[in-house]
Design a protein around this motif. Structure first.
Motif, PDB file in Angstrom:
ATOM      1  N   LYS A 193       1.889   0.121   3.679  1.00  0.00           N
ATOM      2  CA  LYS A 193       2.976   1.512   3.675  1.00  0.00           C
ATOM      3  C   LYS A 193       3.169   2.011   4.896  1.00  0.00           C
ATOM      4  CE  LYS A 193       0.741   2.138  -1.104  1.00  0.00           C
ATOM      5  NZ  LYS A 193      -0.320   3.529  -1.782  1.00  0.00           N
ATOM      6  N   THR A 199       8.976   1.860   3.175  1.00  0.00           N
ATOM      7  CA  THR A 199       8.249   3.166   2.503  1.00  0.00           C
ATOM      8  C   THR A 199       8.830   3.787   1.155  1.00  0.00           C
ATOM      9  OG1 THR A 199       6.706   3.654   4.966  1.00  0.00           O
ATOM     10  CG2 THR A 199       7.104   5.449   3.363  1.00  0.00           C
ATOM     11  N   GLN A 200       9.889   3.641   1.152  1.00  0.00           N
ATOM     12  CA  GLN A 200      10.491   4.307   0.214  1.00  0.00           C
ATOM     13  C   GLN A 200      10.270   3.529  -1.350  1.00  0.00           C
ATOM     14  OE1 GLN A 200      14.751   3.592   0.275  1.00  0.00           O
ATOM     15  NE2 GLN A 200      14.492   3.247   2.256  1.00  0.00           N
ATOM     16  N   VAL A 202       7.814   1.903  -2.032  1.00  0.00           N
ATOM     17  CA  VAL A 202       6.434   2.109  -2.951  1.00  0.00           C
ATOM     18  C   VAL A 202       6.439   3.046  -3.286  1.00  0.00           C
ATOM     19  CG1 VAL A 202       3.973   1.773  -2.534  1.00  0.00           C
ATOM     20  CG2 VAL A 202       5.407   0.052  -1.395  1.00  0.00           C
ATOM     21  N   GLN A 203       6.658   4.176  -2.156  1.00  0.00           N
ATOM     22  CA  GLN A 203       6.912   5.420  -2.947  1.00  0.00           C
ATOM     23  C   GLN A 203       7.866   5.818  -4.149  1.00  0.00           C
ATOM     24  OE1 GLN A 203       8.713   7.790   0.731  1.00  0.00           O
ATOM     25  NE2 GLN A 203       6.398   8.212   1.709  1.00  0.00           N
ATOM     26  N   ALA A 204       8.981   5.202  -4.457  1.00  0.00           N
ATOM     27  CA  ALA A 204       9.601   5.441  -5.534  1.00  0.00           C
ATOM     28  C   ALA A 204       8.850   4.419  -6.440  1.00  0.00           C
ATOM     29  CB  ALA A 204      11.212   4.562  -5.542  1.00  0.00           C
ATOM     30  N   TYR A 205       8.074   3.322  -6.041  1.00  0.00           N
ATOM     31  CA  TYR A 205       7.193   3.094  -7.632  1.00  0.00           C
ATOM     32  C   TYR A 205       6.664   3.775  -7.715  1.00  0.00           C
ATOM     33  CZ  TYR A 205       3.403  -0.058  -9.761  1.00  0.00           C
ATOM     34  OH  TYR A 205       2.783  -0.088 -10.444  1.00  0.00           O
ATOM     35  N   GLU A 206       5.519   4.778  -7.024  1.00  0.00           N
ATOM     36  CA  GLU A 206       4.439   5.243  -7.087  1.00  0.00           C
ATOM     37  C   GLU A 206       4.315   6.749  -8.281  1.00  0.00           C
ATOM     38  OE1 GLU A 206       2.808   5.543  -3.345  1.00  0.00           O
ATOM     39  OE2 GLU A 206       1.310   4.004  -3.596  1.00  0.00           O
ATOM     40  N   ARG A 207       6.147   6.956  -7.261  1.00  0.00           N
ATOM     41  CA  ARG A 207       6.231   8.517  -8.829  1.00  0.00           C
ATOM     42  C   ARG A 207       7.156   8.009  -8.891  1.00  0.00           C
ATOM     43  NH1 ARG A 207       7.142  13.172  -5.739  1.00  0.00           N
ATOM     44  NH2 ARG A 207       8.698  13.996  -7.495  1.00  0.00           N
ATOM     45  N   PRO A 214      11.913   9.915  -8.753  1.00  0.00           N
ATOM     46  CA  PRO A 214      11.904   9.206  -7.462  1.00  0.00           C
ATOM     47  C   PRO A 214      12.727   9.886  -6.298  1.00  0.00           C
ATOM     48  CG  PRO A 214      13.543   7.699  -8.387  1.00  0.00           C
ATOM     49  CD  PRO A 214      12.778   9.226  -9.502  1.00  0.00           C
ATOM     50  N   GLU A 217      15.606  10.440   0.810  1.00  0.00           N
ATOM     51  CA  GLU A 217      16.520  11.308   2.171  1.00  0.00           C
ATOM     52  C   GLU A 217      17.728  11.189   1.925  1.00  0.00           C
ATOM     53  OE1 GLU A 217      14.322   9.054   4.787  1.00  0.00           O
ATOM     54  OE2 GLU A 217      11.953   9.572   4.636  1.00  0.00           O
ATOM     55  N   LYS A 284       9.647  14.439  10.072  1.00  0.00           N
ATOM     56  CA  LYS A 284       9.623  12.718   9.983  1.00  0.00           C
ATOM     57  C   LYS A 284      10.442  11.852  11.236  1.00  0.00           C
ATOM     58  CE  LYS A 284       9.193   8.899   6.147  1.00  0.00           C
ATOM     59  NZ  LYS A 284       9.576   8.229   5.325  1.00  0.00           N
TER      60      LYS A 284
END
Length: 328
Positions: A193, A199-200, A202-207, A214, A217, A284
């Protein structure tokens, strides 16, 4: 050049996303011995436990900044894959160590390879060496365009250029065959990550798996070039086996994919009907905003015969399947 079958290879950074895929393909291609060397600063051996079940594969805890540990691992070695390195976000957090690892660490790899008479080193570079690419033609010979980039990204990009320069120096002065592979954003099973562009995913998947929308930016039109880890690993094996030396080349899909498209593909792979939310992230570390990249992979085709085989849609589907299988 060292053939893969019956050879002994060291993967420096072997517990990483790419390193584990290189190790997997080396074993599948009949390598006599595969040594995965890693300091585990950013992970564990969990990603490579399945490889270590093969008696031909071993793990060595070692650090690129400790030259003696590289010497020992490279005894009777045919080829070295120099994967270990700092990415841009960690570079911002610790620029001194990041420069040390990316520059002196690679020099240590090359020096150990020279003394142990390693035939070839394949270096994990980055298409970050081109900087803020804009809408210019982006070939394997494009220059670094760094004006206006965040300082940490400038340091990262320059460190990869230094790495390529060191490799060419050792090739010319000492006869250590060397190729630099300039990856775009690598993703796939065993995903970490830390890469900004990936990163987006994995972050989208987790949300999504948590029932949340999701997030994207800005307006989501920022594009990246994504390369599946298995395709990047295959390029490494082809580079090691090839007669080519003293060159750098793009290992890219050649397809511009926006953040909006990435999130759409993750939603599709998750079979979700959620909609994305948009936000601004001024604090960021962001990549330069590009809506067109158009990276060329002509040299990799010419010198290695390499082309990507896994599309972004298929690759994200594979990533989501792996994330589902490893979800806690």
């Amino acid at each position: 050049m060292p053939g893969i079958s019956e050879g002994r290879f060291v993967v420096v950074g072997g517990a990483s996303l790419l390193g584990s895929h290189i190790g997997e393909q080396l074993l599948a291609s009949g390598a006599r011995e595969v040594v995965l060397l890693d300091n585990l600063a950013l992970g564990s051996t969990e990603n490579i436990d399945f490889l270590l079940a093969d008696k031909r594969c071993s793990f060595v805890r070692g650090d690129v900044l400790r030259l003696n540990e590289l010497y020992d691992a490279m005894v009777d070695c045919d080829g070295v894959f120099a994967v270990a390195g700092f990415l841009a976000e960690p570079m911002r957090a610790n620029p001194w160590l990041g420069i040390d690892v990316n520059v002196r660490g690679l020099q240590n790899i090359l020096e150990a390879s020279r003394h142990q008479r390693v035939k070839k080193v394949v270096f994990s570079s980055s298409n970050g060496i081109y900087g803020a690419v804009g809408n210019e033609p982006n070939t394997d010979d494009s220059p670094l365009r760094w004006a206006g980039m965040p300082p940490a990204l400038i340091l990262y990009c320059a460190s990869k250029i230094m790495g390529e320069g060191l490799g060419l120096l050792y090739q010319q002065e000492y006869g250590v065959d060397f190729l630099a592979l300039r990856y775009s954003a690598i993703y796939g099973e065993r995903q970490h990550k830390r890469a900004i562009a990936v990163t987006q995913m994995v972050q989208a998947y987790e949300r999504i798996r948590s029932g949340k929308r999701p997030v994207i930016e800005e307006d989501g039109t920022q594009v990246s070039d994504y390369i599946y880890a298995g395709d990047a690993a295959r390029a490494n094996l082809m580079a090691m086996s090839s007669e080519a030396s003293g060159a750098g080349m793009n290992i890219v899909s050649g397809v511009d994919t926006s953040q909006n498209q990435v999130v759409e593909l993750v939603l599709k792979a998750c079979k979700s009907d959620l909609k994305a939310d948009y936000y601004a992230a001024p604090s960021k570390l962001l990549l330069p905003v590009e809506t067109k990249l158009g990276f060329s992979r002509a040299r990799a085709k010419e010198l290695l015969g390499w082309e990507p085989q896994v599309s972004i849609a298929d690759g994200i589907a594979r990533l989501v399947t792996w994330l589902d299988q490893n979800r806690t």
